[in-house]
Scaffold this active site. Structure first.
Site, mmCIF file in Angstrom:
data_model
loop_
_atom_site.group_PDB
_atom_site.id
_atom_site.type_symbol
_atom_site.label_atom_id
_atom_site.label_comp_id
_atom_site.label_asym_id
_atom_site.label_seq_id
_atom_site.Cartn_x
_atom_site.Cartn_y
_atom_site.Cartn_z
ATOM 1 N N ARG A 150 6.425 0.229 8.527
ATOM 2 C CA ARG A 150 6.534 1.092 9.701
ATOM 3 C C ARG A 150 7.090 0.320 10.904
ATOM 4 O O ARG A 150 7.139 0.862 12.009
ATOM 5 C CB ARG A 150 5.158 1.676 10.036
ATOM 6 C CG ARG A 150 4.627 2.611 8.962
ATOM 7 C CD ARG A 150 3.186 3.002 9.203
ATOM 8 N NE ARG A 150 2.711 3.923 8.170
ATOM 9 C CZ ARG A 150 1.436 4.105 7.865
ATOM 10 N NH1 ARG A 150 0.488 3.415 8.503
ATOM 11 N NH2 ARG A 150 1.085 4.945 6.920
ATOM 12 N N CYS A 166 2.660 -3.699 4.068
ATOM 13 C CA CYS A 166 1.835 -2.527 4.373
ATOM 14 C C CYS A 166 2.488 -1.836 5.569
ATOM 15 O O CYS A 166 3.684 -2.016 5.791
ATOM 16 C CB CYS A 166 0.375 -2.910 4.602
ATOM 17 S SG CYS A 166 0.049 -3.978 6.015
ATOM 18 N N GLY A 167 1.755 -1.047 6.327
ATOM 19 C CA GLY A 167 2.373 -0.343 7.447
ATOM 20 C C GLY A 167 2.894 -1.300 8.499
ATOM 21 O O GLY A 167 4.031 -1.196 8.962
ATOM 22 N N THR A 168 2.053 -2.253 8.874
ATOM 23 C CA THR A 168 2.428 -3.243 9.893
ATOM 24 C C THR A 168 2.740 -4.614 9.306
ATOM 25 O O THR A 168 3.320 -5.458 9.990
ATOM 26 C CB THR A 168 1.268 -3.438 10.878
ATOM 27 O OG1 THR A 168 0.118 -3.857 10.120
ATOM 28 C CG2 THR A 168 0.952 -2.165 11.643
ATOM 29 N N ASP A 209 0.844 -1.194 0.000
ATOM 30 C CA ASP A 209 0.000 0.000 0.000
ATOM 31 C C ASP A 209 0.882 1.248 0.000
ATOM 32 O O ASP A 209 2.110 1.162 -0.184
ATOM 33 C CB ASP A 209 -1.022 -0.047 1.154
ATOM 34 C CG ASP A 209 -0.385 0.164 2.522
ATOM 35 O OD1 ASP A 209 0.853 0.364 2.606
ATOM 36 O OD2 ASP A 209 -1.134 0.130 3.521
ATOM 37 N N HIS A 210 0.248 2.407 0.234
ATOM 38 C CA HIS A 210 0.952 3.693 0.172
ATOM 39 C C HIS A 210 2.077 3.815 1.204
ATOM 40 O O HIS A 210 3.018 4.559 0.998
ATOM 41 C CB HIS A 210 -0.060 4.823 0.390
ATOM 42 C CG HIS A 210 -0.844 4.660 1.661
ATOM 43 N ND1 HIS A 210 -1.922 3.794 1.739
ATOM 44 C CD2 HIS A 210 -0.688 5.181 2.897
ATOM 45 C CE1 HIS A 210 -2.409 3.835 2.980
ATOM 46 N NE2 HIS A 210 -1.677 4.650 3.695
ATOM 47 N N HIS A 258 5.547 -32.022 9.702
ATOM 48 C CA HIS A 258 5.012 -30.682 9.437
ATOM 49 C C HIS A 258 3.989 -30.701 8.310
ATOM 50 O O HIS A 258 3.074 -29.879 8.284
ATOM 51 C CB HIS A 258 6.154 -29.724 9.118
ATOM 52 C CG HIS A 258 7.199 -29.693 10.191
ATOM 53 N ND1 HIS A 258 6.938 -29.264 11.470
ATOM 54 C CD2 HIS A 258 8.495 -30.095 10.180
ATOM 55 C CE1 HIS A 258 8.024 -29.385 12.206
ATOM 56 N NE2 HIS A 258 8.994 -29.890 11.449
ATOM 57 N N HIS A 282 8.616 -25.095 8.515
ATOM 58 C CA HIS A 282 7.568 -25.855 9.211
ATOM 59 C C HIS A 282 6.159 -25.600 8.684
ATOM 60 O O HIS A 282 5.301 -26.466 8.799
ATOM 61 C CB HIS A 282 7.580 -25.517 10.710
ATOM 62 C CG HIS A 282 8.744 -26.132 11.436
ATOM 63 N ND1 HIS A 282 8.852 -26.123 12.804
ATOM 64 C CD2 HIS A 282 9.844 -26.775 10.976
ATOM 65 C CE1 HIS A 282 9.976 -26.744 13.164
ATOM 66 N NE2 HIS A 282 10.599 -27.127 12.070
ATOM 67 N N ASN A 283 5.905 -24.402 8.168
ATOM 68 C CA ASN A 283 4.535 -24.036 7.788
ATOM 69 C C ASN A 283 4.322 -23.980 6.283
ATOM 70 O O ASN A 283 3.213 -23.702 5.830
ATOM 71 C CB ASN A 283 4.156 -22.683 8.408
ATOM 72 C CG ASN A 283 4.489 -22.613 9.894
ATOM 73 O OD1 ASN A 283 5.327 -21.804 10.303
ATOM 74 N ND2 ASN A 283 3.896 -23.474 10.684
ATOM 75 N N VAL A 322 0.367 -6.571 8.933
ATOM 76 C CA VAL A 322 -0.736 -7.359 9.473
ATOM 77 C C VAL A 322 -1.936 -7.368 8.522
ATOM 78 O O VAL A 322 -2.434 -8.437 8.141
ATOM 79 C CB VAL A 322 -1.161 -6.821 10.858
ATOM 80 C CG1 VAL A 322 -2.431 -7.507 11.338
ATOM 81 C CG2 VAL A 322 -0.040 -7.026 11.861
ATOM 82 N N GLY A 323 -2.390 -6.190 8.142
ATOM 83 C CA GLY A 323 -3.601 -6.123 7.313
ATOM 84 C C GLY A 323 -3.433 -6.845 5.990
ATOM 85 O O GLY A 323 -4.298 -7.627 5.570
HETATM 86 C C1 RB5 Z 1 -2.479 2.225 6.560
HETATM 87 O O1 RB5 Z 1 -2.538 3.379 7.297
HETATM 88 C C2 RB5 Z 1 -2.286 1.027 7.461
HETATM 89 O O2 RB5 Z 1 -3.450 0.763 8.153
HETATM 90 C C3 RB5 Z 1 -1.829 -0.185 6.663
HETATM 91 O O3 RB5 Z 1 -0.648 0.123 6.005
HETATM 92 C C4 RB5 Z 1 -1.535 -1.436 7.447
HETATM 93 O O4 RB5 Z 1 -0.676 -1.176 8.509
HETATM 94 C C5 RB5 Z 1 -2.696 -2.231 7.862
HETATM 95 O O5 RB5 Z 1 -2.588 -3.299 8.469
#
Ligand code: RB5
Length: 151
Positions: free
Chosen positions: A110, A66-68, A8-9, A134, A99-100, A70-71
């Site tokens: 970030r 992405c930022g984390t 993403d951005h 596994h 293993h996975n 996670v998403g």
């Molecule tokens: C975008 O602001 C942020 O939510 C995205 O990059 C990510 O971290 C989501 O999980």
């Protein structure tokens, strides 16, 4: 080897740096399903497209940012056959392969700097699935997906 990338951005610069790193160090082809703009961009779009490429065999493995992390990893894991691991250090990326049988890697622009991201990518790209006990567990995971199809 073909690597599908998505971002993403928040991860435009890191995506570019990692793509160049993979092309130069490993001589792999990189398919870019991410945005190259700093305008707000919804990570599920890039995650789904990169994951589709892995699912369809257009790419061998995927790396999404992405930022984390996670998403976009959550989005990728909604695509059948995808096992996307979100990692902030190399050990989990290595074991995710060993293993996975992870076929996609996610991390956060970030969260990790470029040099740590390269170490995570190295761990992911240079390790293989060990199979054996596994394989049974990975099959159990994939059976969960099968049992939930259409629900
Ligand atoms: C975008 O602001 C942020 O939510 C995205 O990059 C990510 O971290 C989501 O999980």
């Amino acid at each position: 080897m073909i690597i599908a990338m998505g971002n993403d951005h928040s991860a435009v610069d890191l995506k570019k740096e990692i793509a160049e790193y993979i092309k130069e160090k490993y001589q792999y082809e990189v398919l870019d399903f991410g945005t190259n703009s700093y305008e707000s961009f919804d990570y599920p779009l890039a995650g789904e497209q990169a994951a589709n490429a892995v699912r369809d065999g257009v790419a061998d493995l995927g790396i999404v940012i992405c930022g984390t992390g996670v998403g976009i990893s959550l989005a990728c894991n909604k695509v059948s056959g995808i096992r996307c691991v979100c990692c902030s250090e190399p050990y989990s990326a290595k074991m995710g392969r060993n293993h996975n049988n992870a076929n996609m890697l996610a991390f956060g622009a970030r969260v990790v700097g470029a040099e740590l991201a390269k170490m995570i990518v190295d761990a992911f790209l240079t390790n293989e699935f060990e199979g054996g006990r596994h394989a049974r567990r990975v099959n159990m995971i994939m059976n969960i997906e099968e049992r939930n199809r259409g629900r």
